[in-house]
Design a protein around this motif. Structure first.
Motif, PDB file in Angstrom:
ATOM      1  N   TYR A   1       8.496  13.717   6.206  1.00  0.00           N
ATOM      2  CA  TYR A   1       9.345  14.309   5.251  1.00  0.00           C
ATOM      3  C   TYR A   1      10.072  13.277   4.267  1.00  0.00           C
ATOM      4  CZ  TYR A   1       8.452  19.118   6.651  1.00  0.00           C
ATOM      5  OH  TYR A   1       7.438  20.369   6.882  1.00  0.00           O
ATOM      6  N   LEU A   2      10.580  12.385   4.879  1.00  0.00           N
ATOM      7  CA  LEU A   2      11.191  11.185   4.004  1.00  0.00           C
ATOM      8  C   LEU A   2       9.938  10.554   3.268  1.00  0.00           C
ATOM      9  CD1 LEU A   2      13.609   9.282   6.619  1.00  0.00           C
ATOM     10  CD2 LEU A   2      14.137  10.700   4.674  1.00  0.00           C
ATOM     11  N   ALA A   3       8.828  10.612   3.882  1.00  0.00           N
ATOM     12  CA  ALA A   3       7.576   9.793   3.334  1.00  0.00           C
ATOM     13  C   ALA A   3       7.129  10.723   1.994  1.00  0.00           C
ATOM     14  CB  ALA A   3       6.571   9.336   4.038  1.00  0.00           C
ATOM     15  N   ARG A   4       7.420  11.792   2.275  1.00  0.00           N
ATOM     16  CA  ARG A   4       7.133  12.713   1.232  1.00  0.00           C
ATOM     17  C   ARG A   4       8.058  12.847  -0.179  1.00  0.00           C
ATOM     18  NH1 ARG A   4       4.534  17.930   2.167  1.00  0.00           N
ATOM     19  NH2 ARG A   4       4.709  18.101  -0.255  1.00  0.00           N
ATOM     20  N   SER A   5       8.960  12.008   0.224  1.00  0.00           N
ATOM     21  CA  SER A   5       9.859  11.872  -0.936  1.00  0.00           C
ATOM     22  C   SER A   5       9.210  11.097  -2.123  1.00  0.00           C
ATOM     23  CB  SER A   5      11.285  10.795  -0.716  1.00  0.00           C
ATOM     24  OG  SER A   5      12.049  11.757   0.360  1.00  0.00           O
ATOM     25  N   PRO A   6       9.485  11.606  -3.364  1.00  0.00           N
ATOM     26  CA  PRO A   6       8.818  11.102  -4.829  1.00  0.00           C
ATOM     27  C   PRO A   6       9.010   9.462  -4.629  1.00  0.00           C
ATOM     28  CG  PRO A   6      10.056  13.172  -5.226  1.00  0.00           C
ATOM     29  CD  PRO A   6      10.158  12.845  -3.775  1.00  0.00           C
ATOM     30  N   LEU A   7      10.249   8.912  -4.617  1.00  0.00           N
ATOM     31  CA  LEU A   7      10.571   7.732  -4.712  1.00  0.00           C
ATOM     32  C   LEU A   7       9.909   6.801  -3.523  1.00  0.00           C
ATOM     33  CD1 LEU A   7      14.117   7.772  -5.845  1.00  0.00           C
ATOM     34  CD2 LEU A   7      11.878   7.290  -7.139  1.00  0.00           C
ATOM     35  N   ALA A   8       9.490   7.403  -2.492  1.00  0.00           N
ATOM     36  CA  ALA A   8       8.863   6.642  -1.267  1.00  0.00           C
ATOM     37  C   ALA A   8       7.331   6.712  -1.376  1.00  0.00           C
ATOM     38  CB  ALA A   8       8.919   7.556  -0.091  1.00  0.00           C
ATOM     39  N   GLN A   9       6.773   7.486  -2.350  1.00  0.00           N
ATOM     40  CA  GLN A   9       5.199   7.366  -2.449  1.00  0.00           C
ATOM     41  C   GLN A   9       4.778   6.098  -3.228  1.00  0.00           C
ATOM     42  OE1 GLN A   9       2.841  10.216  -1.866  1.00  0.00           O
ATOM     43  NE2 GLN A   9       4.752  10.703  -0.702  1.00  0.00           N
ATOM     44  N   PRO A  10       3.564   5.970  -2.824  1.00  0.00           N
ATOM     45  CA  PRO A  10       2.670   4.466  -3.224  1.00  0.00           C
ATOM     46  C   PRO A  10       2.472   4.735  -4.757  1.00  0.00           C
ATOM     47  CG  PRO A  10       1.264   5.893  -2.133  1.00  0.00           C
ATOM     48  CD  PRO A  10       2.390   6.751  -1.866  1.00  0.00           C
ATOM     49  N   VAL A  11       2.339   3.551  -5.308  1.00  0.00           N
ATOM     50  CA  VAL A  11       2.005   3.341  -6.533  1.00  0.00           C
ATOM     51  C   VAL A  11       0.541   3.924  -7.079  1.00  0.00           C
ATOM     52  CG1 VAL A  11       1.512   1.687  -8.582  1.00  0.00           C
ATOM     53  CG2 VAL A  11       3.162   1.098  -6.532  1.00  0.00           C
ATOM     54  N   ALA A  12       0.601   4.690  -8.217  1.00  0.00           N
ATOM     55  CA  ALA A  12      -0.321   5.479  -8.602  1.00  0.00           C
ATOM     56  C   ALA A  12      -1.225   4.552  -9.317  1.00  0.00           C
ATOM     57  CB  ALA A  12       0.103   6.717  -9.530  1.00  0.00           C
ATOM     58  N   PHE A  13      -2.557   4.426  -9.051  1.00  0.00           N
ATOM     59  CA  PHE A  13      -3.355   3.453  -9.537  1.00  0.00           C
ATOM     60  C   PHE A  13      -3.825   4.094 -11.140  1.00  0.00           C
ATOM     61  CE2 PHE A  13      -5.245   2.258  -5.218  1.00  0.00           C
ATOM     62  CZ  PHE A  13      -3.964   1.787  -4.929  1.00  0.00           C
ATOM     63  N   ALA A  14      -4.288   3.330 -11.933  1.00  0.00           N
ATOM     64  CA  ALA A  14      -4.836   3.386 -13.174  1.00  0.00           C
ATOM     65  C   ALA A  14      -6.030   4.393 -13.195  1.00  0.00           C
ATOM     66  CB  ALA A  14      -4.990   2.332 -13.912  1.00  0.00           C
ATOM     67  N   PHE A  15      -6.872   4.170 -12.369  1.00  0.00           N
ATOM     68  CA  PHE A  15      -8.153   5.239 -12.455  1.00  0.00           C
ATOM     69  C   PHE A  15      -8.236   5.696 -10.889  1.00  0.00           C
ATOM     70  CE2 PHE A  15      -8.851   1.128 -14.841  1.00  0.00           C
ATOM     71  CZ  PHE A  15      -9.392   1.835 -16.123  1.00  0.00           C
ATOM     72  N   GLY A  16      -7.136   6.368 -10.588  1.00  0.00           N
ATOM     73  CA  GLY A  16      -7.210   7.061  -9.355  1.00  0.00           C
ATOM     74  C   GLY A  16      -7.481   6.295  -7.988  1.00  0.00           C
TER      75      GLY A  16
END
Length: 568
Positions: A120-135
């Motif tokens: 649940y800590l990793a589900r935090s929005p600020l813990a998520q990885p960078v979104a790629f430009a093309f997915g």
């Protein structure tokens, strides 16, 4: 480019760790420590003695006593759990195994709470990885699951977890309750009802385990994070967070009232590190006890430092960091320091898992090679010494064992050998897998440390179990002490003079004696001491005659048995 997070993770890196493999690893880690061994000397044996007293009705449940001595810790919960297990155990189940069953459940719950807390800590929005430009970036749920797998592997890999987590003491109940509180505060934004139940159970459990101050410290963390932390979410979410903080505060007040009603508030500041010369010892404890989680946790703090300094609340970093800080503070100010440090392992493992998306290939390779060499050499040493004691070849290891444990007679168990062989073969197969081209999985760097720690623990509790029982159990000493007396009826009365709780519990369980405090005035036929009677001015020495003495096999700490002189 200023990235919102240092985690750059593609979907291919968060493939799922097979559940069967994770469950098998956890079972291999949990089961050996609870099966087949005697209660070991120290806190394990003492706690077992109090559990027997409660289960047999020899002591009050609200104030356990053992030969007139109260427990060293104020927590009642571990003694209640063991006593209930003894009373509910089916006929034929050994008492030492019966009391371990609820504590095995506590360890399972600790591992599960750590996994879900990290998830649940990793589900935090600020813990998520960078979104790629093309997915192609990692799916949030898959990413959180992979991070939770890494946290669980990091916890199992910690060298300091093995022995304390398999003892039937208050330290394991405190560890489990800490993990529950960690999960509760991590999952509150997502699973409010489950978080509330875990929070209530964790706070009550800590209080009943003799750690009300820790319960209040963890509650303060929750109130500060959810009540005063900044957030960029919608007003409805901010309102929900304030409600979480209010709930934590109310449950904390209830826990404080429970501790007050049970008179559990005590001044426990007693540090072993009061001088500057003590700091190297504490540093060594930190280095080995929390290995390999601590270097990964430090790497996490370094790579996520910009996020920590930002105005947004980094709950996935601050929550485990605050829990670790509380454990470090407890280790510095209470004794034993290693048992206090034990409580910091679940949040430290979650913090270490956050390093996995940012690890460089060279660092991952260094961890792998160090782990491979360390645990392989350790496993070879265990096998060589076992083979030497069984066959005499090579001769030197067997001679060293005979010197360190005089009187030890090696035992052979086909089942233990089969389990040890299977574990060693599994290690070899895992090493072969890891050295292959498996670079995608984000949790791969913690597979060898967790499996290596499990292998070492399992080999010790299978191949070396007879040696460990002989060296760490009180049974050989008690048998040697009472052997000259022949068969004694169960419950034979004996006075305990100058004995500690561990010795009294061992004499009652292994020797079948009924120990009475020296001040009780009970006219027993026997008296057991740890020093010659001439050392005790309060004993009428003319009334007693020395019958026998017995030292522990691994040192010269004697027990002396005296018989009451017949009346003239």
């Amino acid at each position: 480019m200023n990235l919102p997070t240092p985690a750059i993770v593609p979907q291919s890196a968060v493939r799922r760790l097979p559940r069967w493999a994770l469950v098998l690893l956890c079972l291999a880690y949990i089961v050996p420590g609870f099966l087949g061994r005697d209660p070991w000397r120290g806190a394990d044996m003492s706690a077992f003695g109090y559990m027997l007293e409660l289960a047999q009705g020899h002591s009050r449940w609200s104030a356990p006593l053992l030969a007139g001595m109260a427990p060293e810790t104020d927590g009642l919960l571990p003694y209640w759990l063991g006593a209930w297990a003894l009373q509910l155990a089916p006929a034929g189940l050994s008492p030492e195994l019966a009391v371990r069953l609820p504590f095995a459940g506590l360890l399972v719950l600790t591992l599960a709470a750590t996994w879900f807390g990290a998830y649940y800590l990793a589900r935090s929005p600020l813990a998520q990885p960078v979104a790629f430009a093309f997915g192609g970036e990692a799916n949030p749920v898959d990413y959180a699951r992979a991070m939770a797998d890494g946290a669980l592997l990091a916890l199992v890999a910690c060298l300091g977890l093995a022995q304390p987590s398999h003892e039937t003491t208050s330290y394991l109940t405190q560890l489990c309750c800490t993990a529950l509180l960690f999960f509760a505060l991590a999952a509150a934004p997502y699973r409010l009802r489950a978080a509330a139940l875990a929070l209530a159970a964790g706070l009550a459990g800590l209080v009943l385990s003799g750690a009300p101050a820790l319960a209040m410290a963890y509650s303060a963390i929750g109130v500060l994070l959810y009540g005063f932390g900044s957030t960029d979410n919608a007003a409805q979410t901010r309102s929900r967070m304030r409600a979480v903080a209010a709930g934590v505060l109310l449950l904390a007040l209830a826990a404080a009232a429970l501790a007050w009603a049970l008179d559990l508030w005590r001044w426990r500041i007693d540090s072993a590190y009061t001088h500057s010369s003590d700091w190297p010892s504490f540093a060594r404890l930190l280095l080995w006890f929390t290995w390999p989680a601590w270097p990964l946790a430090l790497w996490t703090l370094w790579r996520w430092r910009r996020q920590l300094a930002s105005a947004k609340l980094q709950r996935h970093l601050l929550l485990p960091l605050a829990f670790v800080a509380v454990a470090l503070g407890a280790a510095l100010t209470t004794r034993p320091a290693d048992r206090a440090l034990l409580l910091g392992l679940p949040p430290l493992a979650a913090l270490a898992a956050l390093a996995l998306p940012t690890l460089r290939r060279s660092m991952a390779a260094l961890i792998d090679w160090f782990t491979l060499l360390f645990f392989t050499v350790s496993a070879i040493a265990v096998w060589v010494i076992w083979i030497s004691t069984q066959t005499g070849i090579p001769a030197k290891p067997a001679a060293n064992v005979a010197k360190l444990a005089p009187g030890f007679v090696p035992e052979f168990s086909l089942l233990a050998l089969a389990v040890a062989l299977a574990a060693t073969l599994g290690w070899c197969l895992l090493v072969a897998w890891r050295t292959g081209r498996h670079r995608a999985a984000i949790w791969k760097s913690l597979v060898l440390p967790a499996a290596g720690a499990t292998l070492g623990w399992l080999l010790l509790l299978t191949l070396w179990l007879p040696m460990l029982n002989y060296a760490r159990s009180d049974a050989p000493q008690v048998r040697a002490l009472l052997a000259p007396l022949g068969a004694q009826s169960p419950g034979t009365c004996a006075v305990a003079h100058g004995l500690n709780r561990n010795q009294v519990a061992a004499l009652q369980y292994h020797g079948g004696l009924r120990m009475q405090p020296a001040a009780s005035g009970v006219a027993c036929h026997w008296l057991v001491t740890a020093q010659p009677l001439r050392e005790y001015a309060s004993v009428a020495q003319g009334q007693w005659q020395l019958r026998t003495r017995a030292a522990r096999p691994t040192d010269r700490a004697d027990l002396l048995l005296y018989q009451r002189n017949p009346a003239p």
